[in-house]
Write a protein that holds these residues in place. Structure first.
Motif, PDB file in Angstrom:
ATOM      1  N   LYS A 151      -3.110   1.501  -3.927  1.00  0.00           N
ATOM      2  CA  LYS A 151      -4.026   1.932  -2.863  1.00  0.00           C
ATOM      3  C   LYS A 151      -4.110   0.863  -1.782  1.00  0.00           C
ATOM      4  CE  LYS A 151      -8.712   3.464  -1.910  1.00  0.00           C
ATOM      5  NZ  LYS A 151     -10.031   3.766  -2.481  1.00  0.00           N
ATOM      6  N   THR A 152      -4.046  -0.387  -2.224  1.00  0.00           N
ATOM      7  CA  THR A 152      -4.016  -1.544  -1.326  1.00  0.00           C
ATOM      8  C   THR A 152      -2.820  -2.384  -1.763  1.00  0.00           C
ATOM      9  OG1 THR A 152      -5.319  -2.958  -2.791  1.00  0.00           O
ATOM     10  CG2 THR A 152      -6.548  -1.561  -1.241  1.00  0.00           C
ATOM     11  N   GLY A 205      -5.771  -6.509  -5.979  1.00  0.00           N
ATOM     12  CA  GLY A 205      -5.694  -5.236  -5.290  1.00  0.00           C
ATOM     13  C   GLY A 205      -6.268  -4.078  -6.080  1.00  0.00           C
ATOM     14  N   THR A 206      -5.950  -2.870  -5.608  1.00  0.00           N
ATOM     15  CA  THR A 206      -6.460  -1.633  -6.203  1.00  0.00           C
ATOM     16  C   THR A 206      -5.325  -0.638  -6.329  1.00  0.00           C
ATOM     17  OG1 THR A 206      -8.610  -1.996  -5.154  1.00  0.00           O
ATOM     18  CG2 THR A 206      -8.156   0.236  -5.922  1.00  0.00           C
ATOM     19  N   GLN A 216       0.844  -1.191   0.000  1.00  0.00           N
ATOM     20  CA  GLN A 216       0.000   0.000   0.000  1.00  0.00           C
ATOM     21  C   GLN A 216       0.884   1.248   0.000  1.00  0.00           C
ATOM     22  OE1 GLN A 216      -2.702   0.170   3.297  1.00  0.00           O
ATOM     23  NE2 GLN A 216      -3.460   2.194   2.748  1.00  0.00           N
ATOM     24  N   SER A 241      -8.965  -1.731 -10.202  1.00  0.00           N
ATOM     25  CA  SER A 241      -8.782  -2.891  -9.336  1.00  0.00           C
ATOM     26  C   SER A 241      -8.889  -4.161 -10.163  1.00  0.00           C
ATOM     27  CB  SER A 241      -9.821  -2.905  -8.210  1.00  0.00           C
ATOM     28  OG  SER A 241     -11.092  -3.229  -8.724  1.00  0.00           O
TER      29      SER A 241
END
Length: 100
Positions: free
Chosen positions: A67-68, A25-26, A5, A40
């Motif tokens: 983001k993640t 993930g994103t 992240q 994502s």
């Protein structure tokens, strides 16, 4: 490739010679002027950097950040060029798509 992240995956103005697909993930795509988009693994089109892949852009015009925790699959321009050389029908299909 795996990213934590907050990690920068590609930086605006960096050399662009590959495209990525978000497989887990994103990610956040940051444009000049502050505009942001999210991609994502469940997005309809979870890829970025396509213009660099087909040779339309040689530098990045966006920053992509995780983001993640995220997993990204890379597709290199050099490998695509080899495929195009071996399969002329692939070159024709990509040329058609790039013109849209």
């Amino acid at each position: 490739l795996h990213f934590k992240q907050g990690d920068v995956i590609v930086q605006e103005d960096d050399s662009a010679d590959w495209a990525g697909i978000v497989s887990k993930g994103t990610v956040i795509i940051e444009r000049r002027g502050g505009e942001k988009d999210e991609l994502s693994d469940i997005s309809e089109n979870p890829y970025f950097g396509v213009y660099s892949l087909i040779g339309v852009a040689n530098t990045r015009d966006r920053t992509v950040r995780a983001k993640t925790p995220a997993q990204i699959l890379r597709f290199w321009r050099s490998r695509l060029l080899k495929i195009i050389g071996d399969y002329p029908e692939a070159k024709a299909a990509l040329s058609f798509t790039a013109k849209k």
